[in-house]
Every structure is written in structure tokens, then in C-alpha cells.
Write a protein that holds these residues in place. Structure first.
Motif, mmCIF file in Angstrom:
data_model
loop_
_atom_site.group_PDB
_atom_site.id
_atom_site.type_symbol
_atom_site.label_atom_id
_atom_site.label_comp_id
_atom_site.label_asym_id
_atom_site.label_seq_id
_atom_site.Cartn_x
_atom_site.Cartn_y
_atom_site.Cartn_z
ATOM 1 N N GLU A 169 37.207 54.756 42.538
ATOM 2 C CA GLU A 169 36.199 53.792 42.981
ATOM 3 C C GLU A 169 36.812 52.564 43.648
ATOM 4 N N ILE A 170 38.152 52.485 43.633
ATOM 5 C CA ILE A 170 38.836 51.350 44.246
ATOM 6 C C ILE A 170 39.210 51.724 45.678
ATOM 7 N N HIS A 171 38.788 50.880 46.633
ATOM 8 C CA HIS A 171 39.069 51.126 48.045
ATOM 9 C C HIS A 171 39.912 49.984 48.592
ATOM 10 N N ARG A 172 40.493 50.202 49.782
ATOM 11 C CA ARG A 172 41.327 49.180 50.416
ATOM 12 C C ARG A 172 40.729 48.806 51.762
ATOM 13 N N ILE A 173 40.527 47.519 51.971
ATOM 14 C CA ILE A 173 40.027 46.988 53.246
ATOM 15 C C ILE A 173 40.886 45.776 53.596
ATOM 16 N N ASP A 174 41.498 45.811 54.795
ATOM 17 C CA ASP A 174 42.341 44.697 55.249
ATOM 18 C C ASP A 174 43.400 44.333 54.208
ATOM 19 N N GLN A 175 44.098 45.342 53.745
ATOM 20 C CA GLN A 175 45.189 45.160 52.782
ATOM 21 C C GLN A 175 44.723 44.495 51.489
ATOM 22 N N ARG A 176 43.482 44.793 51.140
ATOM 23 C CA ARG A 176 42.948 44.211 49.914
ATOM 24 C C ARG A 176 42.135 45.261 49.171
ATOM 25 N N GLU A 177 42.291 45.270 47.829
ATOM 26 C CA GLU A 177 41.513 46.194 47.014
ATOM 27 C C GLU A 177 40.112 45.641 46.813
ATOM 28 N N VAL A 178 39.126 46.531 47.056
ATOM 29 C CA VAL A 178 37.736 46.112 46.903
ATOM 30 C C VAL A 178 36.971 47.156 46.104
ATOM 31 N N LEU A 179 35.813 46.736 45.613
ATOM 32 C CA LEU A 179 34.943 47.608 44.831
ATOM 33 C C LEU A 179 33.518 47.410 45.328
ATOM 34 N N ARG A 180 32.814 48.525 45.508
ATOM 35 C CA ARG A 180 31.399 48.429 45.867
ATOM 36 C C ARG A 180 30.598 48.363 44.572
ATOM 37 N N LEU A 181 30.052 47.199 44.290
ATOM 38 C CA LEU A 181 29.264 46.987 43.076
ATOM 39 C C LEU A 181 27.818 46.768 43.495
ATOM 40 N N ARG A 182 27.002 47.793 43.298
ATOM 41 C CA ARG A 182 25.627 47.785 43.790
ATOM 42 C C ARG A 182 25.613 47.483 45.293
ATOM 43 N N ASP A 183 25.046 46.378 45.727
ATOM 44 C CA ASP A 183 24.956 46.093 47.160
ATOM 45 C C ASP A 183 26.015 45.106 47.624
ATOM 46 N N GLN A 184 27.022 44.866 46.798
ATOM 47 C CA GLN A 184 28.050 43.888 47.160
ATOM 48 C C GLN A 184 29.417 44.542 47.274
ATOM 49 N N ILE A 185 30.229 43.991 48.194
ATOM 50 C CA ILE A 185 31.637 44.374 48.282
ATOM 51 C C ILE A 185 32.430 43.288 47.563
ATOM 52 N N LEU A 186 33.068 43.684 46.477
ATOM 53 C CA LEU A 186 33.728 42.723 45.589
ATOM 54 C C LEU A 186 35.242 42.870 45.714
ATOM 55 N N THR A 187 35.924 41.782 45.996
ATOM 56 C CA THR A 187 37.381 41.807 46.024
ATOM 57 C C THR A 187 37.922 41.920 44.599
ATOM 58 N N LEU A 188 38.899 42.813 44.422
ATOM 59 C CA LEU A 188 39.522 43.015 43.108
ATOM 60 C C LEU A 188 40.838 42.262 43.042
ATOM 61 N N VAL A 189 41.111 41.674 41.903
ATOM 62 C CA VAL A 189 42.312 40.877 41.695
ATOM 63 C C VAL A 189 43.094 41.461 40.534
ATOM 64 N N ARG A 190 44.388 41.670 40.778
ATOM 65 C CA ARG A 190 45.310 42.055 39.701
ATOM 66 C C ARG A 190 46.237 40.871 39.454
ATOM 67 N N LEU A 191 46.223 40.362 38.223
ATOM 68 C CA LEU A 191 47.017 39.177 37.921
ATOM 69 C C LEU A 191 48.510 39.422 38.151
ATOM 70 N N ASP A 192 48.973 40.655 37.901
ATOM 71 C CA ASP A 192 50.395 40.918 38.081
ATOM 72 C C ASP A 192 50.785 40.864 39.555
ATOM 73 N N HIS A 193 49.830 41.154 40.465
ATOM 74 C CA HIS A 193 50.127 41.064 41.888
ATOM 75 C C HIS A 193 50.127 39.613 42.367
ATOM 76 N N LEU A 194 49.262 38.787 41.798
ATOM 77 C CA LEU A 194 49.184 37.392 42.230
ATOM 78 C C LEU A 194 50.350 36.554 41.716
ATOM 79 N N SER A 195 50.782 36.813 40.486
ATOM 80 C CA SER A 195 51.780 35.940 39.870
ATOM 81 C C SER A 195 53.064 36.665 39.484
ATOM 82 N N ARG A 196 53.237 37.893 39.966
ATOM 83 C CA ARG A 196 54.439 38.688 39.635
ATOM 84 C C ARG A 196 54.637 38.756 38.116
ATOM 85 N N LEU A 197 53.566 39.028 37.435
ATOM 86 C CA LEU A 197 53.599 39.094 35.969
ATOM 87 C C LEU A 197 54.363 40.338 35.531
#
Length: 698
Positions: free
Chosen positions: A584-612
């Protein structure tokens, strides 16, 4: 152990500076009222009362220049001056508030106070110019007084005159707005005793004074008339004074009674010495006054003491969590033990009392936002005058409570927003009339609670923000490239005003145009774990919302794990929770997104943002939890490994050397000693917007 005079003096000065700021605020408010109602005697009395208090308190602290200036100002604060020069008197009061503020700031720095020559000149002009006209046109009617002294009192007056003393008949009208006639009468009696020898007084006691409007006295004094009149004009107590020389009977009986009167006076003195309790009531040197008759119900406590109590309550909450975990372990091992029920009851009782204690301490730190709003009528008036505009200010929600620390932190951002609304937002009168608007512009300040947050709105009915102008100015300043500016959404374009160095003003003025201010607003709100949102319509006006937590002491959170580490996110930011699988996870413009009902929601992984670095040794999961986080109009999904549950956490600030990531706003400790890192939602959004354009965020 008694304190040294230096300690007592320092404590007195600290109290003086605290009360003086309140007096200055009341002067500002009264000055604005005098602009609209220059002949209002009640407002003038309020100003005199504030200046009189400032004069006495500053003299007691040794600030003689301030005391002398306040004394000089008192001479101008009369209804006669207000009638003749009302607009100038209002300007004088506002200038005096600024001058007093500058002198107080210098005293706090232990520096030499400024000369404030402008204020002295204004006082001299008001005293000199209309003096003769005021005496002719506004001569007050003489107070109706009978001075019907008894034969014995007339003999005492004659005896005083025979000794070479000057005897005056004094009539004083008690202010009709005075709520405590008896206390006012006692204060008048103290002043008369301090001005000379009181021969006769009507009424004779406090009980009779409750229904009397005019106090009459026969006073033997060596002081000049002007000095006695000045002492008798007590602000907010005496509204009118009449002073004349007392007529003597002209009979020789006073010579025959001289020895008798002296003997009686000596006896009275002896009786007073024997009963000091009765003498204390009329002793003018007694430190108490009429105001002390009212029971003081307000206790001033230093904020650091309340912070210490709050910190201890936080430790108790952590201790409660430890006990709950211990009770759960005991329940597993000794489920049938009769002691278990008693422990559970004791824990429930302790939890209930602790919750009440926590609420009470929080309420101690809560103050109404009115304390912050009170300063803005003067700000709007001054900025509008500088810009040559006619602007009104409307306030609502003044009783909304929030933490004192947050209130103080919001003062500077709100100052920038209100000044910008008057300078940038409100158009000149001719432009407003051309657009079909009233000539007077309006700035609205509102505050209200929304969940666990407080919302403060600054709104104006001005020209609004032009997105095309914002984009052009951003390209001109080098903040954006032309192709990037074209891709911006309407909301992203409005958010450009928060960029450092950005300004839409065509020229730099004393009010604005330097590009500093709006970036300060965003920085302060980020530090408070809050958000700022701007909306605008061309020709209709602009609204800016500041959202901040009610308190920074504790917070309701949702706990989750990522890479084996425990995190928390404020529950007020959580919109919903869902579970997804990898397909259910898709990639648009080098970003992971999720289709939640009628919205395209950007997904965030904390380990990717802060090198956790993950400390989890479990295999990769096929299903993930997604926590949907909402911040103002933006939403994103937080990918987490597992959910732990809700928990009230006591926030502990972390030093910068321990946590280098701005994604963590603080930490807390659970009952089992586990450290929880609290996620900084605004910082995550900021990091996300810097990584890629925000087109994928719904």
C-alpha cells in the motif's frame, strides 16, 4: 534570625518594581480613555490615584527623581485642566507613562534615570497657559459648611488665637464614589492631625461618618494655606476642599479659662499615653492606612517557587507510574492475595488526590490572557498615529487562561503581529473609502481554548496579502528561484512571510520594513511546541492564528516504538491511527506516500529523517502502524513499528549536548525507568518541507 536592612530594602524594591508595572499599565489605559472622554472626572481621579501611589512608593524606595516628577504631575491632574485642555492632558498622561517606564528601567539597571525634559515642558505648558482662564471659568462653588462650633470649642479657638496661632475652618467633601466612608473619614482625620492641632471635628467618630458627605474641622496650624490645601486634597477620598480663617468670639473669657484648658490638654495627653491603643488610631505616622482595612486576599509568590512545586508534582506522577507497574507485577504473582484489593484501593485514592494536586498547581500558573491583551490598545494607538491611520482595536476572549511562561513568551510575537496589522494590513482612509469600506480600520484580537491548546487570533479588515507580490519579492530576495515560485501552492506562498529577512514593505520605517519580526514569530512558536497559521483574502483582510499548548509542564501523549526505541507524540496532534502493508506504500517524487480514503498522505520514517540507528533485533514486519499527525492545515503519516498506549508524561528539557536532533523537544521517564523521547511535530514538518516540495502533503 533578623534580616539586614539591605535585604529588606532589596525586597521592598522588588515589590515596588512589580507593582509599578501595573500602575503604568493603568496609566496607559486611563490616557486612552481620556482621549475619548477628556472631561471624565472618574478617569482623572484614577490617574491621580495611580500617580499618587507611584509617588509615595518611589519615595519609600529612595527613587527621589521619580517621586518628584510624580508630585509635579499631580498638580496638572485636575478637572479644570481637563475641561480646558483635554486632548493635551491625555497626551501628557501617555507621555508620563512612557517617561515613568524609562526611569523605572534605569532604576532596575541601577543606572542614572533619563532627564525626561519633554514631560517637564508639557507640565509647565499646561500649568501656565490656561491658569487664569480656569480660575475665572471653572471656579468651583463654595462648599456649604456651617462651622457651628459649641461655646466650649469657640473658647478653645479663641485661646489658640490668643497664643498667636492661626486657626482655620476646613470643610472637606468626601468623594461620592468612595465605597468606605468610615475609612475615608479616618484618613481625613489622620491628615488633619498631621497638619496641626485639631480643635473641633464634625462628625466626631467613624460611625457617624458613614452617612455624612461633608467633614468640618477647626484646625490650629503654623503651616501655610497652600500646604494645608495640598495635604487635604487626598486623591479618590476628598473631592473638594474649603479653607478660611476662623472667626474668634472676641470675649475675655479665654483668659480666665487659659489655665483650665492647659490642664485639660495635659490630662488628655496623659490619658493618651496610658492607652496607646486609642492613640494609634489617629497617629499619622502609623504605617497602616485606610486601604489596610480591607483584607488582602492576593498572595504574591515568586514564579521559581511555583516551578519547584510543579517539578515535585511531576516526580510524584512518575512515582505513581512506578507504583502502578509494581502493583501489576504483584497482581500477576499473587492474584488471590487479599492484600491486593487493599493496595488497589490505596493506589486509586492516591491517584485521585495526585490528579487534583496536579490540577491545582497548574491553575496556580494559569493567568488570563487579558494580562497580555491590556498593552495592545496603546500599541495600536501609537502605531496608527505614526502611520497616519485611524485604527480601532477590538478584544475578545480576555478570560482565556494559559500558562504564565507561555503568556510571557507570546508577548513579542503578538507585538509584531499587531504592529504589522496596523502598518501593512490596514489601508489609509482614502483607499478604504474608495474600496467601499469605513474610513476606520479594525484589528481584532481573540483567544479561545481548543482541546489542550490555546488559540490566539490576530485579524484585520485591511487589504489582505497579494500572493503574486509575495512570490515576486521572494525571487527578488533570492529566497526562491522563479521556477520554484511558480510551483508554490497558495498556502505555501503565504508562508513566505515567515522567512528570515522577508518583508513586503516598500520602504524601511520606524514601524517595519526590515524583514525581522515574522521569522521571530515562527521561531518562538516552534520553541513552545506550537504552530502559526496565516490566511488572507484580497481586499477582505488577514488572519494569523497562534496555537500553543496550555502548559509546558506535562502533556498527554501516545507512545510508540521505532527501531526498538520508545517515542511519544502529543495526543492533541494525533488525527487517527491505521494499519497498512508494504504494497500500500507508493513512491511519488522520491517520497513515500499512502492513499488514505480521498487523500494522498506523505509517509515519514523517523530513521530516514534523523539517521536513527535501530536497536531492534526482531525481523522486518509486513504490517505497519501509521499515526496520522495533523498540524494546522498539514497532515502526514508517521510509520511506526508498534503502539504502546496513552500516557501522561512530565516533560524534562534535554541539554543540547545530550540530544543534537531538533526532532526531539524533550524527554520523560516512565515508571520502570525507561526514557521516552517526545517528538517535535513542527520540526518534523520543517525537515519534511526542506527535503522536498510539500505537494504530496494533504
Amino acid at each position: 534570625m533578623s534580616r539586614t536592612p539591605e535585604d529588606r530594602g532589596g525586597e521592598l524594591r522588588a515589590l515596588f518594581f512589580e507593582t509599578a508595572s501595573e500602575l503604568l499599565q493603568s496609566l496607559n489605559e486611563a490616557g486612552l480613555e481620556l482621549e475619548s472622554r477628556p472631561a471624565d472626572e472618574e478617569v482623572i481621579r484614577r490617574v491621580r490615584r495611580a500617580v499618587h501611589t507611584l509617588k509615595g512608593d518611589s519615595a519609600a524606595c529612595g527613587f527621589h527623581k521619580l517621586s518628584e516628577l510624580a508630585h509635579e504631575l499631580e498638580d496638572v491632574l485636575t478637572p479644570q485642566v481637563a475641561q480646558a485642555r483635554g486632548a493635551d492632558l491625555a497626551e501628557l498622561v501617555l507621555t508620563a507613562a512612557d517617561s515613568f517606564g524609562a526611569m523605572l528601567a534605569a532604576y532596575q539597571r541601577k543606572a542614572e534615570p533619563p532627564a525626561v525634559e519633554a514631560l517637564h515642558a508639557m507640565i509647565r505648558r499646561l500649568l501656565e497657559a490656561p491658569a487664569s482662564a480656569m480660575q475665572e471659568d471653572f471656579a468651583p462653588p463654595q462648599l456649604p459648611a456651617q462651622f457651628a462650633w459649641t461655646e466650649y470649642e469657640q473658647l478653645m479657638i479663641s485661646e489658640a488665637v490668643h497664643r498667636g496661632e492661626t486657626v482655620y475652618n476646613v470643610a472637606l467633601r468626601i468623594d461620592p464614589n468612595s465605597l468606605m466612608r468610615a475609612a475615608a473619614f479616618q484618613l481625613i482625620r489622620n491628615v488633619l492631625h498631621g497638619s496641626g492641632t485639631l480643635i473641633a471635628l464634625r462628625p466626631e467618630d467613624n460611625l457617624a461618618a458613614a452617612t455624612v458627605e461633608i467633614v468640618e474641622a477647626a484646625l490650629a496650624s503654623s503651616q501655610p494655606e497652600e500646604r494645608i490645601l495640598q495635604r487635604c486634597r487626598i486623591p479618590s477620598i476628598v473631592s473638594d476642599v474649603r479653607l478660611e480663617h476662623a472667626a474668634t468670639a472676641g470675649t475675655p473669657e479665654h483668659e480666665l479659662l487659659g489655665d483650665l484648658l492647659e490642664a485639660q490638654a495635659a490630662k488628655s495627653v496623659a490619658d493618651g499615653a496610658a492607652t496607646p491603643e486609642s492613640g494609634a488610631a489617629i497617629n499619622p505616622t502609623t504605617p497602616g492606612s485606610a486601604a489596610t482595612a480591607v483584607a488582602e486576599s492576593t498572595l504574591r509568590v515568586d514564579a521559581t517557587r511555583i516551578d519547584a512545586v510543579m517539578n515535585l508534582v511531576g516526580e510524584l506522577i512518575i512515582g505513581k507510574s512506578m507504583l502502578n507497574r509494581t502493583l501489576a507485577e504483584f497482581d500477576q504473582k499473587h492474584a488471590r492475595d487479599p492484600l491486593r484489593a487493599k493496595l488497589a484501593d490505596a493506589m486509586a485514592f492516591q491517584a485521585r488526590i495526585l490528579d487534583e494536586l496536579h490540577k491545582c498547581v497548574l491553575k496556580i500558573r494559569m493567568v488570563p490572557v487579558e494580562q497580555l491583551f491590556r498593552r495592545f490598545p496603546r500599541v495600536v494607538r501609537d502605531v496608527a498615529k505614526q502611520c497616519g491611520k485611524d485604527v480601532a482595536l477590538e478584544l475578545s476572549g480576555q478570560n482565556t487562561d494559559l500558562d504564565k511562561g507561555i503568556l510571557d513568551a507570546l508577548a513579542e510575537p503578538l507585538m509584531h503581529l499587531v504592529r504589522n496589522s496596523v502598518d501593512h494590513g490596514i489601508e489609509p482612509a482614502d483607499e478604504r473609502l474608495t474600496a467601499g469600506k469605513p474610513a476606520r480600520g479594525t484589528v481584532y484580537l481573540n483567544a479561545y481554548h481548543q482541546g489542550t491548546q490555546v488559540v490566539i487570533e490576530v485579524r484585520d479588515d485591511g487589504r489582505g496579502i497579494d500572493p503574486a507580490q509575495l512570490r515576486a519579492r521572494a525571487v527578488e530576495k533570492g529566497i526562491l528561484k522563479p521556477e520554484e515560485a511558480k510551483r508554490l501552492t497558495h498556502q505555501e506562498t503565504l508562508n513566505l512571510i515567515f522567512e528570515s529577512g522577508f518583508s513586503t514593505a516598500s520602504e524601511v520605517t520606524e514601524v517595519s520594513g526590515r524583514g525581522i519580526g515574522m521569522d521571530v514569530v515562527r521561531t518562538v512558536l516552534n520553541r513552545l511546541k506550537g504552530t502559526v497559521h496565516v490566511s488572507s483574502q484580497r481586499g477582505r483582510g488577514t488572519t494569523i492564528q497562534l496555537r500553543a499548548p496550555l502548559t509546558l509542564a506535562s502533556i498527554q501523549t501516545l507512545l510508540f516504538r521505532v527501531g526498538g526505541r520508545l517515542f511519544a507524540v502529543p495526543l492533541s496532534s494525533v488525527v487517527e491511527i491505521t494499519r497498512i502493508t508494504d504494497p500500500e506504500i507508493h513512491r511519488i517524487d522520491q517520497r513515500e506516500v499512502l492513499r488514505l480514503r480521498d487523500q494522498i498522505l506523505t509517509l515519514v520514517r523517523l530513521d530516514h529523517l534523523s539517521r536513527l540507528r535501530s536497536i531492534d533485533t526482531q525481523p522486518v514486519r509486513k504490517k505497519h502502524f501509521v499515526i496520522v499527525i495533523g498540524a494546522v492545515e498539514k497532515r502526514f503519516g508517521l510509520l511506526v513499528d508498534s503502539l504502546v498506549g496513552e500516557e501522561e508524561l512530565v516533560i524534562k528539557a534535554l541539554p543540547a549536548e545530550i540530544v543534537s536532533s531538533d526532532l526531539v523537544s524533550g524527554a520523560s521517564i516512565l515508571g520502570d525507568g525507561t526514557v521516552v523521547l517526545i517528538l517535535n511535530v513542527p520540526a518534523v514538518l520543517s525537515r519534511l518541507s526542506r527535503a522536498n516540495p510539500l505537494g504530496a502533503i494533504a
